[in-house]
Scaffold this motif. Structure first.
Motif, PDB file in Angstrom:
ATOM      1  N   GLU A  73      -0.811  -5.125   5.526  1.00 32.05           N
ATOM      2  CA  GLU A  73      -1.379  -4.414   4.381  1.00 32.05           C
ATOM      3  C   GLU A  73      -1.687  -5.386   3.252  1.00 32.05           C
ATOM      4  OE1 GLU A  73       0.540  -0.711   3.173  1.00 32.05           O
ATOM      5  OE2 GLU A  73       1.358  -0.538   5.207  1.00 32.05           O
ATOM      6  N   GLY A  74      -0.806  -6.346   3.030  1.00 35.49           N
ATOM      7  CA  GLY A  74      -1.046  -7.371   2.013  1.00 35.49           C
ATOM      8  C   GLY A  74      -2.274  -8.194   2.328  1.00 35.49           C
ATOM      9  N   ALA A  84      -5.620  -5.176  -9.312  1.00 37.51           N
ATOM     10  CA  ALA A  84      -4.333  -4.482  -9.362  1.00 37.51           C
ATOM     11  C   ALA A  84      -3.793  -4.182  -7.964  1.00 37.51           C
ATOM     12  CB  ALA A  84      -4.458  -3.202 -10.172  1.00 37.51           C
ATOM     13  N   ALA A  85      -4.320  -4.849  -6.938  1.00 35.22           N
ATOM     14  CA  ALA A  85      -3.868  -4.624  -5.557  1.00 35.22           C
ATOM     15  C   ALA A  85      -2.369  -4.916  -5.407  1.00 35.22           C
ATOM     16  CB  ALA A  85      -4.681  -5.475  -4.585  1.00 35.22           C
ATOM     17  N   SER A  91       3.989  -0.691  -4.335  1.00 34.80           N
ATOM     18  CA  SER A  91       4.265   0.744  -4.132  1.00 34.80           C
ATOM     19  C   SER A  91       4.549   1.021  -2.667  1.00 34.80           C
ATOM     20  CB  SER A  91       3.079   1.598  -4.590  1.00 34.80           C
ATOM     21  OG  SER A  91       2.920   1.514  -5.966  1.00 34.80           O
ATOM     22  N   ARG A  92       3.750   0.427  -1.796  1.00 27.65           N
ATOM     23  CA  ARG A  92       3.941   0.623  -0.352  1.00 27.65           C
ATOM     24  C   ARG A  92       5.266   0.020   0.110  1.00 27.65           C
ATOM     25  NH1 ARG A  92       5.085   3.071   3.215  1.00 27.65           N
ATOM     26  NH2 ARG A  92       4.540   2.548   5.327  1.00 27.65           N
ATOM     27  N   MET A  93       5.617  -1.140  -0.456  1.00 29.31           N
ATOM     28  CA  MET A  93       6.893  -1.758  -0.099  1.00 29.31           C
ATOM     29  C   MET A  93       8.052  -0.859  -0.503  1.00 29.31           C
ATOM     30  SD  MET A  93       6.051  -5.711  -1.166  1.00 29.31           S
ATOM     31  CE  MET A  93       7.730  -6.321  -0.977  1.00 29.31           C
ATOM     32  N   LEU A 132      -1.195 -11.945  -4.368  1.00 29.73           N
ATOM     33  CA  LEU A 132      -1.665 -10.812  -5.165  1.00 29.73           C
ATOM     34  C   LEU A 132      -1.160 -10.898  -6.607  1.00 29.73           C
ATOM     35  CD1 LEU A 132      -1.312  -7.964  -2.528  1.00 29.73           C
ATOM     36  CD2 LEU A 132      -3.436  -9.031  -3.344  1.00 29.73           C
ATOM     37  N   LEU A 133       0.031 -11.448  -6.802  1.00 34.67           N
ATOM     38  CA  LEU A 133       0.554 -11.647  -8.151  1.00 34.67           C
ATOM     39  C   LEU A 133      -0.299 -12.657  -8.909  1.00 34.67           C
ATOM     40  CD1 LEU A 133       2.747 -11.156 -10.319  1.00 34.67           C
ATOM     41  CD2 LEU A 133       4.100 -12.963  -9.200  1.00 34.67           C
ATOM     42  N   ASP A 134      -0.673 -13.744  -8.260  1.00 31.54           N
ATOM     43  CA  ASP A 134      -1.540 -14.739  -8.910  1.00 31.54           C
ATOM     44  C   ASP A 134      -2.853 -14.099  -9.347  1.00 31.54           C
ATOM     45  OD1 ASP A 134       0.343 -16.736  -8.555  1.00 31.54           O
ATOM     46  OD2 ASP A 134      -0.640 -17.597  -6.780  1.00 31.54           O
ATOM     47  N   ARG A 135      -3.435 -13.301  -8.470  1.00 33.99           N
ATOM     48  CA  ARG A 135      -4.694 -12.633  -8.806  1.00 33.99           C
ATOM     49  C   ARG A 135      -4.494 -11.662  -9.970  1.00 33.99           C
ATOM     50  NH1 ARG A 135      -8.098  -9.919  -4.109  1.00 33.99           N
ATOM     51  NH2 ARG A 135      -6.479  -8.318  -4.216  1.00 33.99           N
TER      52      ARG A 135
END
Length: 190
Positions: A73-74, A84-85, A91-93, A132-135
């Motif tokens: 999923e990531g 905001a992905a 949320s899924r985790m 995703l955090l970097d983005r």
């Protein structure tokens, strides 16, 4: 023998057992027998016992499978342009953790640490979160002072909060708790 070395039919059977076990553990608890899991998965008991000689082996396989699904999923979210992905994956985790609380508790009781038992899968998930955090940092949608280690700790803490609120079997309530927790990560204008 790993998944890639299995014949296609054996791999399908193993996947079916994992999916069935995860659903049954979440809905009926850990007391369900391996034979009942086999029946519900549409395979023989020998198939389950061949792949998972003990219930603890099945618990561990279910937990690792969930991590691998989250990694996939990531990866899919990384392919989007949604800044905001990160929040979608987190949320899924948290939902996955709530759904599998019983399995994780059983692994803890058996002194299994997923980070040690499946270091590659855990590292892959952390890598996806970091990307995703970097983005999200670049887009200004997440606090600039939060690190990937802190985010992973927050997710682990969310599991405890959801369990403490007895919300692990209530998707709506666990999602609400997750939303409250994730809101603390968002960058809010002052």
């Amino acid at each position: 023998m790993n998944d890639r070395e299995l014949r296609a039919d054996a791999r399908r059977n193993r996947e079916q057992v994992l999916r069935t076990a995860q659903q049954l553990f979440a809905s009926r608890g850990l007391g369900i027998s391996l034979d009942e899991i086999a029946r519900r998965a549409g395979v023989g008991p020998g198939t389950v016992h061949r792949h998972f000689p003990t219930k603890e082996a099945l618990y561990l396989a279910v937990a690792i499978d969930q991590i691998r699904q989250l990694v996939a999923e990531g990866e899919a979210l990384t392919g989007t342009d949604d800044p905001a992905a990160l929040f979608t994956l987190l949320s899924r985790m948290m939902a996955s953790g709530a759904e599998n609380a019983a399995v994780k508790s059983a692994l803890t009781a058996a002194e299994f640490d997923l980070r040690n038992a499946a270091p590659d899968a855990a590292a892959d998930l952390t890598h996806q979160v970091a990307h995703l955090l970097d983005r999200a940092h670049r887009a200004g949608v997440v606090r600039h002072d939060v690190t990937v280690d802190e985010v992973m700790a927050i997710v682990a803490g969310a599991f405890a909060a959801i369990r403490h609120a007895d919300a692990d079997t209530n998707r709506e309530r666990s999602a609400h708790i997750a939303h409250i927790i994730l809101d603390g990560l968002r960058l809010h204008p002052r």
